[in-house]
Design a protein around this motif. Structure first.
Motif, mmCIF file in Angstrom:
data_model
loop_
_atom_site.group_PDB
_atom_site.id
_atom_site.type_symbol
_atom_site.label_atom_id
_atom_site.label_comp_id
_atom_site.label_asym_id
_atom_site.label_seq_id
_atom_site.Cartn_x
_atom_site.Cartn_y
_atom_site.Cartn_z
ATOM 1 N N ALA A 90 -15.361 -3.401 10.489
ATOM 2 C CA ALA A 90 -14.071 -3.858 10.883
ATOM 3 C C ALA A 90 -13.436 -4.693 9.462
ATOM 4 N N LEU A 91 -14.265 -5.188 8.769
ATOM 5 C CA LEU A 91 -13.851 -5.854 7.434
ATOM 6 C C LEU A 91 -13.293 -4.726 6.549
ATOM 7 N N MET A 92 -14.007 -3.668 6.457
ATOM 8 C CA MET A 92 -13.640 -2.668 5.597
ATOM 9 C C MET A 92 -12.292 -2.082 5.957
ATOM 10 N N GLY A 93 -12.084 -1.934 7.251
ATOM 11 C CA GLY A 93 -10.732 -1.489 7.912
ATOM 12 C C GLY A 93 -9.726 -2.412 7.450
ATOM 13 N N GLU A 94 -9.862 -3.902 7.845
ATOM 14 C CA GLU A 94 -8.959 -4.614 7.267
ATOM 15 C C GLU A 94 -8.566 -4.828 6.016
ATOM 16 N N LEU A 95 -9.812 -4.709 4.982
ATOM 17 C CA LEU A 95 -9.655 -4.702 3.545
ATOM 18 C C LEU A 95 -8.619 -3.388 3.091
ATOM 19 N N CYS A 96 -8.877 -2.327 3.892
ATOM 20 C CA CYS A 96 -8.190 -1.142 3.297
ATOM 21 C C CYS A 96 -6.699 -1.215 3.862
ATOM 22 N N THR A 97 -6.391 -1.699 5.080
ATOM 23 C CA THR A 97 -5.040 -1.735 5.423
ATOM 24 C C THR A 97 -4.188 -2.884 4.469
ATOM 25 N N LEU A 98 -5.019 -3.871 4.152
ATOM 26 C CA LEU A 98 -4.287 -4.795 3.288
ATOM 27 C C LEU A 98 -4.253 -4.392 1.789
ATOM 28 N N LEU A 99 -5.111 -3.662 1.490
ATOM 29 C CA LEU A 99 -5.035 -3.002 0.037
ATOM 30 C C LEU A 99 -4.037 -2.007 -0.086
ATOM 31 N N LYS A 100 -3.844 -1.313 0.979
ATOM 32 C CA LYS A 100 -2.608 -0.071 1.109
ATOM 33 C C LYS A 100 -1.344 -0.906 0.793
ATOM 34 N N LYS A 101 -1.109 -2.020 1.890
ATOM 35 C CA LYS A 101 0.017 -2.892 1.654
ATOM 36 C C LYS A 101 0.334 -3.345 0.329
ATOM 37 N N GLU A 102 -0.717 -3.957 -0.105
ATOM 38 C CA GLU A 102 -0.498 -4.502 -1.464
ATOM 39 C C GLU A 102 -0.049 -3.395 -2.716
ATOM 40 N N ASN A 103 -0.860 -2.295 -2.563
ATOM 41 C CA ASN A 103 -0.548 -1.042 -3.509
ATOM 42 C C ASN A 103 0.775 -0.579 -3.417
ATOM 43 N N THR A 104 1.065 -0.275 -2.155
ATOM 44 C CA THR A 104 2.513 0.120 -1.977
ATOM 45 C C THR A 104 3.653 -1.070 -2.473
ATOM 46 N N LEU A 105 3.405 -2.231 -2.385
ATOM 47 C CA LEU A 105 4.252 -3.267 -2.920
ATOM 48 C C LEU A 105 4.333 -3.459 -4.528
ATOM 49 N N LEU A 106 3.194 -3.100 -5.041
ATOM 50 C CA LEU A 106 2.873 -3.105 -6.374
ATOM 51 C C LEU A 106 3.571 -1.813 -7.074
ATOM 52 N N LYS A 107 3.568 -0.838 -6.385
ATOM 53 C CA LYS A 107 4.457 0.522 -6.851
ATOM 54 C C LYS A 107 5.695 0.264 -6.910
ATOM 55 N N LYS A 108 6.009 -0.368 -5.908
ATOM 56 C CA LYS A 108 7.620 -0.713 -5.675
ATOM 57 C C LYS A 108 8.321 -1.975 -6.585
ATOM 58 N N GLN A 109 7.088 -2.562 -7.125
ATOM 59 C CA GLN A 109 7.424 -3.561 -8.101
ATOM 60 C C GLN A 109 7.887 -4.917 -7.281
ATOM 61 N N ARG A 110 7.346 -5.153 -6.263
ATOM 62 C CA ARG A 110 7.800 -6.297 -5.409
ATOM 63 C C ARG A 110 6.483 -7.285 -5.479
ATOM 64 N N GLN A 111 6.230 -7.591 -6.675
ATOM 65 C CA GLN A 111 4.927 -8.363 -7.076
ATOM 66 C C GLN A 111 4.945 -9.869 -6.174
ATOM 67 N N SER A 112 6.300 -10.284 -6.216
ATOM 68 C CA SER A 112 6.273 -11.414 -5.333
ATOM 69 C C SER A 112 6.009 -11.641 -3.920
ATOM 70 N N GLU A 113 6.115 -10.624 -3.475
ATOM 71 C CA GLU A 113 5.555 -10.453 -1.962
ATOM 72 C C GLU A 113 4.027 -10.366 -1.948
ATOM 73 N N CYS A 114 3.479 -9.808 -3.015
ATOM 74 C CA CYS A 114 2.021 -9.698 -3.069
ATOM 75 C C CYS A 114 1.246 -11.076 -3.067
#
Length: 147
Positions: A15-39
């Protein structure tokens, strides 16, 4: 009752691995879109999940026999989750490094520009809007008011 204890620990780890994967996917998407302030909003949750994952992982690293005794199906689920988390973590580290390097380059360019301006012998405007010459005296400026 002791038999279920490792099973609950394994479910918690997955469950922790799944939650971390979900969070990292979201953060990676934000970083790719240069929306660092949301990270930064994700940082507290990411830190908490990482600590919980580390604690859960430590349990199994100290009890390798529990993992070896798992049915092959569960081993495959765990391997797949670990590979996914590893890939997302590597991508996250790469994106964070790229963003930090870009921020450092920008700051260095600003510092260099300021240094060049302070060492240049170009006329500067005073606070009153007058031009200064090399002697520090305001230079004469004229303009034509003909309409």
């Amino acid at each position: 009752m002791q038999e279920n204890f490792p099973e609950k620990k394994l479910s918690r780890l997955l469950a922790l691995m799944g939650e971390l994967c979900t969070l990292l996917k979201k953060e990676n998407t934000l970083l790719k879109k240069q929306r660092q302030s949301e990270c930064k909003d994700l940082l507290e949750r990411k830190t908490m999940l990482s600590a919980a994952y580390e604690e859960s992982f430590a349990y199994f690293s100290q009890r390798a026999d529990v993992l070896k005794s798992l049915p092959e199906k569960q081993k495959n689920v765990l391997r797949k989750a670990a590979a996914t988390l590893n890939g997302l973590t590597a991508e996250n580290a790469r994106l964070l490094k790229i963003n930090m390097d870009a921020a450092n380059r920008l700051l260095n360019a600003i510092v260099q520009d300021i240094e060049e301006q302070t060492h240049a012998k170009t006329p500067l405007y005073t606070k009153q809007g007058c031009m200064e010459n090399d002697a520090g005296n305001p230079a004469a400026i004229s303009f034509n008011q003909v309409l």
